[in-house]
Motif scaffolding. Sequence first.
Motif, PDB file in Angstrom:
ATOM      1  N   PRO A  65      -8.351   5.137   4.217  1.00 59.46           N
ATOM      2  CA  PRO A  65      -7.299   4.216   4.116  1.00 59.46           C
ATOM      3  C   PRO A  65      -6.073   4.427   3.147  1.00 59.46           C
ATOM      4  O   PRO A  65      -6.425   5.256   2.341  1.00 59.46           O
ATOM      5  CB  PRO A  65      -7.747   2.890   3.763  1.00 59.46           C
ATOM      6  N   PRO A  66      -4.981   4.008   3.264  1.00 62.90           N
ATOM      7  CA  PRO A  66      -3.864   4.252   2.362  1.00 62.90           C
ATOM      8  C   PRO A  66      -4.383   3.887   0.912  1.00 62.90           C
ATOM      9  O   PRO A  66      -5.158   3.047   0.645  1.00 62.90           O
ATOM     10  CB  PRO A  66      -2.634   3.534   2.808  1.00 62.90           C
ATOM     11  N   LEU A  67      -3.517   4.416  -0.110  1.00 66.88           N
ATOM     12  CA  LEU A  67      -3.922   3.981  -1.368  1.00 66.88           C
ATOM     13  C   LEU A  67      -3.610   2.524  -1.684  1.00 66.88           C
ATOM     14  O   LEU A  67      -2.499   1.851  -1.200  1.00 66.88           O
ATOM     15  CB  LEU A  67      -3.081   4.737  -2.351  1.00 66.88           C
ATOM     16  N   GLY A  68      -4.314   1.567  -2.385  1.00 64.90           N
ATOM     17  CA  GLY A  68      -4.336   0.392  -2.538  1.00 64.90           C
ATOM     18  C   GLY A  68      -5.116  -0.244  -1.635  1.00 64.90           C
ATOM     19  O   GLY A  68      -5.263  -1.796  -1.586  1.00 64.90           O
ATOM     20  N   LEU A  69      -5.656   0.101  -0.366  1.00 67.51           N
ATOM     21  CA  LEU A  69      -6.580  -0.494   0.387  1.00 67.51           C
ATOM     22  C   LEU A  69      -7.838   0.093   0.256  1.00 67.51           C
ATOM     23  O   LEU A  69      -8.694   0.085   1.434  1.00 67.51           O
ATOM     24  CB  LEU A  69      -5.935  -0.299   1.821  1.00 67.51           C
ATOM     25  N   ARG A  70      -8.220   0.573  -0.682  1.00 67.72           N
ATOM     26  CA  ARG A  70      -9.673   1.319  -0.830  1.00 67.72           C
ATOM     27  C   ARG A  70     -10.807   0.206  -0.687  1.00 67.72           C
ATOM     28  O   ARG A  70     -11.902   0.610  -0.312  1.00 67.72           O
ATOM     29  CB  ARG A  70      -9.942   2.131  -1.971  1.00 67.72           C
ATOM     30  N   GLY A  71     -10.391  -1.006  -1.021  1.00 63.21           N
ATOM     31  CA  GLY A  71     -11.466  -2.121  -0.962  1.00 63.21           C
ATOM     32  C   GLY A  71     -11.923  -2.273   0.571  1.00 63.21           C
ATOM     33  O   GLY A  71     -12.932  -2.993   0.707  1.00 63.21           O
ATOM     34  N   LEU A  72     -11.189  -1.947   1.474  1.00 65.28           N
ATOM     35  CA  LEU A  72     -11.599  -2.121   2.952  1.00 65.28           C
ATOM     36  C   LEU A  72     -12.844  -1.325   3.357  1.00 65.28           C
ATOM     37  O   LEU A  72     -13.300  -1.546   4.294  1.00 65.28           O
ATOM     38  CB  LEU A  72     -10.459  -2.038   3.942  1.00 65.28           C
ATOM     39  N   CYS A 113      -4.767  10.386   2.272  1.00 64.39           N
ATOM     40  CA  CYS A 113      -5.054   8.889   2.187  1.00 64.39           C
ATOM     41  C   CYS A 113      -4.194   8.042   3.183  1.00 64.39           C
ATOM     42  O   CYS A 113      -2.947   7.582   2.867  1.00 64.39           O
ATOM     43  CB  CYS A 113      -4.887   8.151   0.784  1.00 64.39           C
ATOM     44  N   GLY A 114      -4.298   8.265   4.385  1.00 60.17           N
ATOM     45  CA  GLY A 114      -3.593   7.470   5.375  1.00 60.17           C
ATOM     46  C   GLY A 114      -2.104   7.882   5.960  1.00 60.17           C
ATOM     47  O   GLY A 114      -1.410   7.219   6.151  1.00 60.17           O
ATOM     48  N   HIS A 115      -1.967   9.202   5.414  1.00 57.27           N
ATOM     49  CA  HIS A 115      -0.570   9.698   5.425  1.00 57.27           C
ATOM     50  C   HIS A 115      -0.561  10.651   6.732  1.00 57.27           C
ATOM     51  O   HIS A 115      -1.488  10.837   7.267  1.00 57.27           O
ATOM     52  CB  HIS A 115      -0.138  10.613   4.391  1.00 57.27           C
ATOM     53  N   PHE A 159       0.841  -1.145   0.222  1.00 56.38           N
ATOM     54  CA  PHE A 159      -0.044   0.101   0.056  1.00 56.38           C
ATOM     55  C   PHE A 159       0.769   1.307  -0.211  1.00 56.38           C
ATOM     56  O   PHE A 159       2.170   1.187   0.158  1.00 56.38           O
ATOM     57  CB  PHE A 159      -0.924  -0.140   1.143  1.00 56.38           C
ATOM     58  N   VAL A 160       0.183   2.479  -0.190  1.00 59.73           N
ATOM     59  CA  VAL A 160       1.081   3.606  -0.179  1.00 59.73           C
ATOM     60  C   VAL A 160       0.062   4.712   0.240  1.00 59.73           C
ATOM     61  O   VAL A 160      -0.812   5.043   0.079  1.00 59.73           O
ATOM     62  CB  VAL A 160       1.224   4.235  -1.990  1.00 59.73           C
ATOM     63  N   THR A 161       0.720   5.305   1.560  1.00 60.13           N
ATOM     64  CA  THR A 161       0.200   6.381   2.081  1.00 60.13           C
ATOM     65  C   THR A 161       0.620   7.853   1.031  1.00 60.13           C
ATOM     66  O   THR A 161       1.777   7.862   0.774  1.00 60.13           O
ATOM     67  CB  THR A 161       0.799   6.551   3.608  1.00 60.13           C
ATOM     68  N   ALA A 162      -0.270   8.639   1.275  1.00 58.25           N
ATOM     69  CA  ALA A 162       0.028   9.913   0.215  1.00 58.25           C
ATOM     70  C   ALA A 162      -1.048  11.139   0.823  1.00 58.25           C
ATOM     71  O   ALA A 162      -2.204  10.771   1.356  1.00 58.25           O
ATOM     72  CB  ALA A 162      -0.082   9.581  -1.088  1.00 58.25           C
TER      73      ALA A 162
END
Length: 429
Positions: free
Chosen positions: A269-276, A245-247, A226-229
């Motif tokens: 949530p961080p990028l890449g975890l939007r499905g949660l 996004c989770g940063h 995942f990526v926080t941004a």
Amino acid sequence: MPGLGVPVPRRAASQLAAGMPVVPVLIVSGIALVDVIAGSGMFWLPLLAAGPALAASTNGPRGVLCVGFLAAVLGASRGVEEAGLGRETAAVLSALLAVTLASALASALRGRRERVLAAVRSVAEAAQHAVLKPIPETVGPFRVAVRYSAAAAEARIGGDLYALVPTPHGIRLIVGDVRGKGLPAVEIAALVLGVFREAAYDEPDLLAVVGRIERSLARNLGPDDFVTAVVVGHPRPGQLEVVNCGHAPPLLIPASGGVSAVEATRPAPPLGLRGLVDEPPCLEILPFSDGDQLLLYTDGVIEARDRAHEFYPLAERVARHLSDEPEDVLSAIHDELLTHVGGRLHDDAALLLLRMQAVGEGEPVASAQRARETALPESEGPEKPEGPEGPEEPEGREAVPVVSRSRSAAVGTEGGRRTDAAFSAGLGR
């Protein structure tokens, strides 16, 4: 050779002296001197092999062979004087020859590895400029400064990322942190920055830019990546848009003083975890006027610890170093951060400081641009439309709208440094 003005023997001697290692020569000479003074026969002579062995660590094969030759001459002279041309002398000379040849080979291999490492470093530097493109000090109405430090030894780039892009929808920037380190993190960082630079131009809505990045990461990331941004936009004067996004929350530093964290109204949530989660991230609107500053950073800064395991207090320290020059602020913070951790960071760390220029700070650039526009002859200027609606188009052909170029899109330089206009033009190609 004629015409050089220096005799060949003298020139060869000077080249030989330049390639001669000083410390190994002194060691060999010292061992021979000790052997002469002590008068202990062949006892000290085997130590002459230390000369070429030491020379291999700092000099090339030629220097090693020179030291080995000197050691062999001294060893042979002392051996013949003490024991004649016997087995002991032959053994010492054979050992010196073997050590010298092995050291010369090791020196050649070391030089080859150093050349390969230099080539790899140059490639890494080129990769850094390709992924983390340099940001000018002045972009539009902003003064910008960046500091980046990779945790990996000898690395120029890591898992932290940043980018600033002037677009038709305003200036947009991103600061993020990829989970993990090393080359896999660099690959993900390059992916995020590539999608961001493209989406920032295409999407008028900042949330749509974040959505494009999220969809791309969903197709390319592993299940644990995942990526926080933090994505920031400047759509209109006096206002900033922030999507977190989770940063770590950016720090807002108004011109009136004080430091406050820009917390998200609804954590995402961080990028890449939007499905949660089902809800999209929240768009924060910040007032941002002349003299205000916004500091974006990665967790490598606030999670840096000293020997007492105390975290670096970024908000407190940035208040000490406030200045009208973003570069000076980040330089002071970066130096203090390295002092806090004892000289070496254990995680990638990135800092980006954005400052809205006060009225009059950008006047030299604007004045130069106005002077260039005034100096243009009328024949080189844009054609004036005929009548209130412009020239009539031939029948059966659609009218082509006239697109005017804004002042910020012009290319200019000041003092040999690229302005925001030149930066915009370079990225637009």
